[in-house]
Scaffold this active site. Structure first.
Site, PDB file in Angstrom:
ATOM      1  N   ILE A 237       0.876  -1.376  -0.109  1.00 55.02           N
ATOM      2  CA  ILE A 237       0.121   0.066  -0.072  1.00 55.02           C
ATOM      3  C   ILE A 237       1.066   1.112   0.050  1.00 55.02           C
ATOM      4  O   ILE A 237       1.673   1.533   1.059  1.00 55.02           O
ATOM      5  CB  ILE A 237      -1.059   0.119   1.132  1.00 55.02           C
ATOM      6  CG1 ILE A 237      -1.774  -1.292   1.171  1.00 55.02           C
ATOM      7  CG2 ILE A 237      -1.682   1.136   1.088  1.00 55.02           C
ATOM      8  CD1 ILE A 237      -2.878  -1.440   2.641  1.00 55.02           C
ATOM      9  N   PRO A 238       1.135   1.817  -1.307  1.00 57.67           N
ATOM     10  CA  PRO A 238       2.159   2.595  -1.353  1.00 57.67           C
ATOM     11  C   PRO A 238       2.146   3.970  -0.846  1.00 57.67           C
ATOM     12  O   PRO A 238       2.180   4.966  -1.490  1.00 57.67           O
ATOM     13  CB  PRO A 238       2.317   2.915  -2.845  1.00 57.67           C
ATOM     14  CG  PRO A 238       0.922   2.712  -3.231  1.00 57.67           C
ATOM     15  CD  PRO A 238       0.303   1.648  -2.412  1.00 57.67           C
ATOM     16  N   CYS A 239       1.937   4.226   0.340  1.00 59.90           N
ATOM     17  CA  CYS A 239       1.943   5.546   1.180  1.00 59.90           C
ATOM     18  C   CYS A 239       2.848   6.667   0.891  1.00 59.90           C
ATOM     19  O   CYS A 239       2.613   7.791   1.018  1.00 59.90           O
ATOM     20  CB  CYS A 239       1.415   5.318   2.718  1.00 59.90           C
ATOM     21  SG  CYS A 239       2.725   4.500   3.472  1.00 59.90           S
ATOM     22  N   HIS A 240       4.102   6.050   0.620  1.00 57.82           N
ATOM     23  CA  HIS A 240       5.088   7.138   0.374  1.00 57.82           C
ATOM     24  C   HIS A 240       4.938   8.091  -1.008  1.00 57.82           C
ATOM     25  O   HIS A 240       5.438   8.764  -1.224  1.00 57.82           O
ATOM     26  CB  HIS A 240       6.491   6.113  -0.065  1.00 57.82           C
ATOM     27  CG  HIS A 240       6.503   5.209  -1.115  1.00 57.82           C
ATOM     28  ND1 HIS A 240       5.906   3.962  -1.021  1.00 57.82           N
ATOM     29  CD2 HIS A 240       6.900   5.540  -2.217  1.00 57.82           C
ATOM     30  CE1 HIS A 240       5.946   3.487  -2.182  1.00 57.82           C
ATOM     31  NE2 HIS A 240       6.576   4.246  -3.070  1.00 57.82           N
ATOM     32  N   ARG A 241       3.661   7.442  -1.785  1.00 54.90           N
ATOM     33  CA  ARG A 241       3.518   8.190  -2.906  1.00 54.90           C
ATOM     34  C   ARG A 241       2.357   9.418  -2.701  1.00 54.90           C
ATOM     35  O   ARG A 241       1.973  10.045  -3.476  1.00 54.90           O
ATOM     36  CB  ARG A 241       2.889   7.223  -3.941  1.00 54.90           C
ATOM     37  CG  ARG A 241       3.993   6.370  -4.481  1.00 54.90           C
ATOM     38  CD  ARG A 241       3.263   5.380  -5.561  1.00 54.90           C
ATOM     39  NE  ARG A 241       3.940   4.311  -5.838  1.00 54.90           N
ATOM     40  CZ  ARG A 241       3.753   3.073  -6.245  1.00 54.90           C
ATOM     41  NH1 ARG A 241       2.399   2.870  -6.390  1.00 54.90           N
ATOM     42  NH2 ARG A 241       4.549   2.134  -6.465  1.00 54.90           N
TER      43      ARG A 241
END
Length: 171
Positions: A135-139
């Site tokens: 779940i790419p929360c860094h984006r």
């Protein structure tokens, strides 16, 4: 509580620990300096109910490849979102749709999730993400263009590193 599998492995993004069971990923942590630190970053109750698996899974291979710069969206990976509220589940599922190498703001993610005035709540949801990378929360970045905080090991420096890793593979 069911028994889960725990995978602990090195990568170019530091040591990772992955907990999976029942066909879903429960937790992922990364960026640690040693295997013990990665294990300690997993919830105690979950860690105590997981058996360490020595053989590598296809997902472990994919995570290591991602850490080496190989593009992967992980959208096909099933994740356990049962402990989240309906709002959080909606936000996390929408976050999974952010393409590799892309970014959106907290406000944009709030709007895409059907709650356009909930940017701060979206930020809290990203901070509570227990399955980063998949779940790419860094984006998700701040409206003013700054990166904003990152709760994974390494903090904002790791967020910057992930975004740079992804942007290099798009060039």
């Amino acid at each position: 509580m069911p028994i889960y599998s725990l995978f602990v492995f090195p990568s170019k993004l530091g040591w990772m620990a992955l907990v999976a069971g029942g066909g879903t990923v429960q937790r992922l942590t990364f960026g640690h300096h040693c295997s013990e630190a990665a294990k300690r970053a997993i919830d105690t109750e979950l860690h105590e109910n997981a058996r360490l698996v020595e053989k590598k899974s296809p997902l472990v291979r994919r995570l290591r490849a991602y850490a080496s710069g190989e593009p992967d969206s992980f959208v096909d990976v099933a994740v356990d979102l049962e402990d989240y509220t309906p709002f959080q589940r909606q936000v996390l599922e929408e976050c999974r749709r952010i393409p590799f190498g892309g970014t959106i703001t907290y406000a944009q993610l709030a709007a895409r999730s059907g709650t356009p005035r909930a940017a701060r709540a979206v930020g809290n949801c990203m901070a509570a993400n227990r399955i980063p990378l998949i779940i790419p929360c860094h984006r998700v970045v701040s409206a003013d263009g700054t990166l904003g905080p990152y709760s994974a090991a390494g903090g904002t420096a790791m967020k910057r590193r992930l975004l740079a890793l992804e942007s290099q593979k798009l060039a």
